[in-house]
Motif scaffolding. Structure first.
Motif, PDB file in Angstrom:
ATOM      1  N   THR A   1      72.109 -67.527  12.558  1.00  0.00           N
ATOM      2  CA  THR A   1      70.738 -67.863  11.955  1.00  0.00           C
ATOM      3  C   THR A   1      69.680 -66.412  12.551  1.00  0.00           C
ATOM      4  O   THR A   1      70.076 -65.916  13.355  1.00  0.00           O
ATOM      5  CB  THR A   1      69.965 -68.991  12.486  1.00  0.00           C
TER       6      THR A   1
ATOM      7  N   THR B   1      73.720 -71.707  16.741  1.00  0.00           N
ATOM      8  CA  THR B   1      72.218 -71.495  17.413  1.00  0.00           C
ATOM      9  C   THR B   1      71.897 -72.444  18.445  1.00  0.00           C
ATOM     10  O   THR B   1      71.558 -71.995  19.622  1.00  0.00           O
ATOM     11  CB  THR B   1      71.222 -71.584  15.993  1.00  0.00           C
TER      12      THR B   1
ATOM     13  N   ILE C   1      67.356 -75.176   9.087  1.00  0.00           N
ATOM     14  CA  ILE C   1      68.009 -74.017   8.375  1.00  0.00           C
ATOM     15  C   ILE C   1      67.330 -73.891   6.995  1.00  0.00           C
ATOM     16  O   ILE C   1      67.055 -75.036   6.312  1.00  0.00           O
ATOM     17  CB  ILE C   1      69.605 -74.397   7.987  1.00  0.00           C
TER      18      ILE C   1
ATOM     19  N   TYR D   1      71.362 -67.270   7.870  1.00  0.00           N
ATOM     20  CA  TYR D   1      70.253 -68.044   7.355  1.00  0.00           C
ATOM     21  C   TYR D   1      68.987 -67.780   8.076  1.00  0.00           C
ATOM     22  O   TYR D   1      68.974 -67.669   9.391  1.00  0.00           O
ATOM     23  CB  TYR D   1      70.805 -69.455   7.340  1.00  0.00           C
TER      24      TYR D   1
ATOM     25  N   ALA E   1      66.097 -69.370   9.771  1.00  0.00           N
ATOM     26  CA  ALA E   1      65.722 -70.713  10.338  1.00  0.00           C
ATOM     27  C   ALA E   1      64.413 -70.762  11.168  1.00  0.00           C
ATOM     28  O   ALA E   1      64.135 -69.802  11.617  1.00  0.00           O
ATOM     29  CB  ALA E   1      67.025 -70.750  11.222  1.00  0.00           C
TER      30      ALA E   1
END
Length: 181
Positions: free
Chosen positions: A43, A86, A96, A115, A117
Protein backbone atom coordinates in the motif's frame (compact mmCIF):
# COMPACT_ATOMS: atom_id res chain seq x y z
CA UNK A 1 15.75 -26.64 -10.27
CA UNK A 2 17.62 -29.91 -10.46
CA UNK A 3 15.05 -32.55 -9.57
CA UNK A 4 11.40 -33.13 -10.42
CA UNK A 5 9.04 -32.46 -7.49
CA UNK A 6 6.64 -35.03 -8.98
CA UNK A 7 8.97 -38.06 -9.24
CA UNK A 8 12.40 -37.00 -7.94
CA UNK A 9 14.32 -37.59 -11.15
CA UNK A 10 16.59 -35.09 -12.88
CA UNK A 11 15.11 -32.22 -14.90
CA UNK A 12 16.59 -30.61 -17.99
CA UNK A 13 16.00 -27.28 -19.66
CA UNK A 14 14.16 -27.86 -22.92
CA UNK A 15 11.54 -26.22 -25.10
CA UNK A 16 8.45 -28.44 -24.80
CA UNK A 17 6.42 -29.17 -27.94
CA UNK A 18 4.07 -26.29 -28.70
CA UNK A 19 5.98 -23.89 -26.41
CA UNK A 20 8.38 -21.08 -27.28
CA UNK A 21 10.77 -20.94 -24.31
CA UNK A 22 12.89 -23.22 -22.19
CA UNK A 23 11.20 -24.90 -19.24
CA UNK A 24 12.37 -27.44 -16.68
CA UNK A 25 11.21 -30.80 -18.05
CA UNK A 26 11.55 -34.09 -16.19
CA UNK A 27 13.59 -36.61 -18.16
CA UNK A 28 11.68 -39.50 -16.51
CA UNK A 29 7.99 -38.58 -16.18
CA UNK A 30 7.87 -35.72 -18.72
CA UNK A 31 6.35 -33.26 -16.24
CA UNK A 32 6.86 -29.62 -17.30
CA UNK A 33 7.66 -27.28 -14.43
CA UNK A 34 6.71 -23.67 -15.12
CA UNK A 35 8.28 -20.82 -13.18
CA UNK A 36 6.23 -17.66 -12.90
CA UNK A 37 6.83 -14.21 -11.40
CA UNK A 38 5.96 -13.53 -7.79
CA UNK A 39 3.51 -10.83 -6.80
CA UNK A 40 4.72 -8.26 -4.29
CA UNK A 41 1.67 -6.43 -2.94
CA UNK A 42 1.47 -3.40 -0.69
CA UNK A 43 0.00 0.00 0.00
CA UNK A 44 0.70 3.69 -0.16
CA UNK A 45 -0.80 4.41 3.28
CA UNK A 46 -1.76 8.07 3.66
CA UNK A 47 -2.61 10.31 6.61
CA UNK A 48 -3.06 14.05 6.09
CA UNK A 49 -1.07 14.08 2.79
CA UNK A 50 1.79 12.15 4.41
CA UNK A 51 2.86 8.62 3.47
CA UNK A 52 3.74 5.91 5.99
CA UNK A 53 7.10 4.25 5.31
CA UNK A 54 8.84 1.35 7.05
CA UNK A 55 12.58 1.05 7.66
CA UNK A 56 13.50 -2.55 6.86
CA UNK A 57 14.70 -4.89 9.60
CA UNK A 58 15.40 -7.67 7.08
CA UNK A 59 17.49 -8.24 4.00
CA UNK A 60 17.57 -7.38 1.23
CA UNK A 61 18.18 -3.67 1.85
CA UNK A 62 18.30 -3.82 5.66
CA UNK A 63 17.93 -0.33 7.16
CA UNK A 64 16.47 1.23 4.01
CA UNK A 65 12.96 2.68 3.77
CA UNK A 66 10.09 1.11 1.87
CA UNK A 67 6.34 1.09 1.54
CA UNK A 68 4.68 -1.72 3.49
CA UNK A 69 4.55 -4.64 1.05
CA UNK A 70 5.42 -8.29 0.69
CA UNK A 71 4.73 -11.55 -1.07
CA UNK A 72 1.12 -12.36 -1.83
CA UNK A 73 0.04 -15.65 -0.26
CA UNK A 74 -2.08 -18.38 -1.82
CA UNK A 75 -5.82 -18.13 -1.16
CA UNK A 76 -5.86 -14.34 -0.73
CA UNK A 77 -6.74 -11.47 -3.04
CA UNK A 78 -4.35 -8.66 -3.85
CA UNK A 79 -6.32 -6.28 -1.62
CA UNK A 80 -6.24 -8.77 1.26
CA UNK A 81 -2.48 -9.19 0.79
CA UNK A 82 -1.96 -5.41 0.73
CA UNK A 83 -3.93 -4.89 3.96
CA UNK A 84 -2.21 -7.87 5.66
CA UNK A 85 1.29 -6.71 4.74
CA UNK A 86 0.52 -3.17 5.95
CA UNK A 87 -0.68 -4.52 9.29
CA UNK A 88 2.28 -6.93 9.63
CA UNK A 89 5.02 -4.48 8.70
CA UNK A 90 3.64 -1.19 10.02
CA UNK A 91 1.00 -2.20 12.55
CA UNK A 92 -1.31 0.03 10.53
CA UNK A 93 -4.97 -0.52 9.84
CA UNK A 94 -6.01 0.81 6.44
CA UNK A 95 -8.96 1.21 4.14
CA UNK A 96 -7.80 -0.07 0.75
CA UNK A 97 -8.63 2.32 -2.07
CA UNK A 98 -7.93 2.00 -5.78
CA UNK A 99 -5.08 0.18 -7.47
CA UNK A 100 -2.36 2.81 -7.82
CA UNK A 101 0.74 1.27 -9.42
CA UNK A 102 1.59 -1.98 -11.13
CA UNK A 103 5.28 -2.26 -11.97
CA UNK A 104 7.02 -5.16 -13.67
CA UNK A 105 10.45 -6.02 -12.26
CA UNK A 106 11.65 -8.64 -14.78
CA UNK A 107 15.19 -9.09 -13.44
CA UNK A 108 13.78 -9.94 -9.99
CA UNK A 109 11.02 -12.07 -11.56
CA UNK A 110 8.40 -10.03 -9.71
CA UNK A 111 5.38 -7.81 -10.26
CA UNK A 112 4.97 -5.01 -7.69
CA UNK A 113 1.38 -3.96 -6.99
CA UNK A 114 0.51 -0.98 -4.77
CA UNK A 115 -2.89 0.27 -3.68
CA UNK A 116 -3.61 3.72 -2.33
CA UNK A 117 -4.82 3.30 1.23
CA UNK A 118 -6.25 5.57 3.91
CA UNK A 119 -4.84 5.07 7.39
CA UNK A 120 -7.75 4.53 9.77
CA UNK A 121 -5.78 6.04 12.67
CA UNK A 122 -2.21 6.93 13.62
CA UNK A 123 -1.88 4.05 16.05
CA UNK A 124 0.87 2.26 14.11
CA UNK A 125 4.11 0.61 15.19
CA UNK A 126 6.98 -1.30 13.62
CA UNK A 127 6.29 -4.98 12.99
CA UNK A 128 8.88 -7.76 13.12
CA UNK A 129 10.23 -6.91 9.66
CA UNK A 130 10.55 -3.17 10.37
CA UNK A 131 12.98 -1.19 12.51
CA UNK A 132 10.66 1.82 12.61
CA UNK A 133 7.70 3.34 10.81
CA UNK A 134 7.12 7.01 10.18
CA UNK A 135 4.93 9.43 8.25
CA UNK A 136 6.68 11.53 5.59
CA UNK A 137 5.62 14.44 3.44
CA UNK A 138 7.29 14.73 0.04
CA UNK A 139 10.07 17.05 1.26
CA UNK A 140 11.06 14.77 4.14
CA UNK A 141 11.07 11.41 2.29
CA UNK A 142 14.58 9.93 2.61
CA UNK A 143 14.87 9.57 -1.18
CA UNK A 144 18.49 8.38 -1.15
CA UNK A 145 17.63 5.74 1.47
CA UNK A 146 14.72 4.07 -0.32
CA UNK A 147 15.10 0.31 -0.61
CA UNK A 148 13.69 -0.32 -4.06
CA UNK A 149 13.26 1.51 -7.37
CA UNK A 150 9.61 0.42 -7.56
CA UNK A 151 8.96 2.17 -4.23
CA UNK A 152 10.68 5.33 -5.46
CA UNK A 153 8.65 5.29 -8.69
CA UNK A 154 5.41 4.72 -6.80
CA UNK A 155 6.14 7.56 -4.36
CA UNK A 156 7.02 9.96 -7.20
CA UNK A 157 3.75 9.04 -8.93
CA UNK A 158 1.86 9.57 -5.68
CA UNK A 159 3.29 13.00 -4.88
CA UNK A 160 2.83 14.18 -8.50
CA UNK A 161 -0.80 13.01 -8.49
CA UNK A 162 -1.33 14.53 -5.05
CA UNK A 163 -0.06 17.91 -6.28
CA UNK A 164 -2.38 17.81 -9.30
CA UNK A 165 -5.33 16.42 -7.32
CA UNK A 166 -5.83 13.76 -9.98
CA UNK A 167 -4.96 10.19 -9.02
CA UNK A 168 -4.63 7.56 -11.71
CA UNK A 169 -3.28 4.08 -12.31
CA UNK A 170 0.45 3.96 -13.07
CA UNK A 171 2.00 1.02 -14.90
CA UNK A 172 5.42 0.32 -16.31
CA UNK A 173 8.65 -1.57 -16.01
CA UNK A 174 11.54 -1.26 -13.58
CA UNK A 175 14.38 -2.23 -15.87
CA UNK A 176 17.38 -0.57 -14.25
CA UNK A 177 18.01 1.25 -11.04
CA UNK A 178 20.64 2.18 -8.54
CA UNK A 179 18.58 0.30 -5.97
CA UNK A 180 18.33 -3.48 -5.76
CA UNK A 181 14.78 -4.67 -6.43
Amino acid sequence: MKFCPACGNQVNLAIPPGDNRERFVCAQCGEIHYQNPRNIVGTVPVWDRKVLLCRRAINPRYGFWTLPAGFMELDETTTQAAARETLEEAGARVEIQELFSLLNVPRARQVHIFYRARLLDVDFAAGEESLEVKLFDEASVPWSELAFASVEQTLRFFFADSASGNFGLHTGDVVHSLHAD
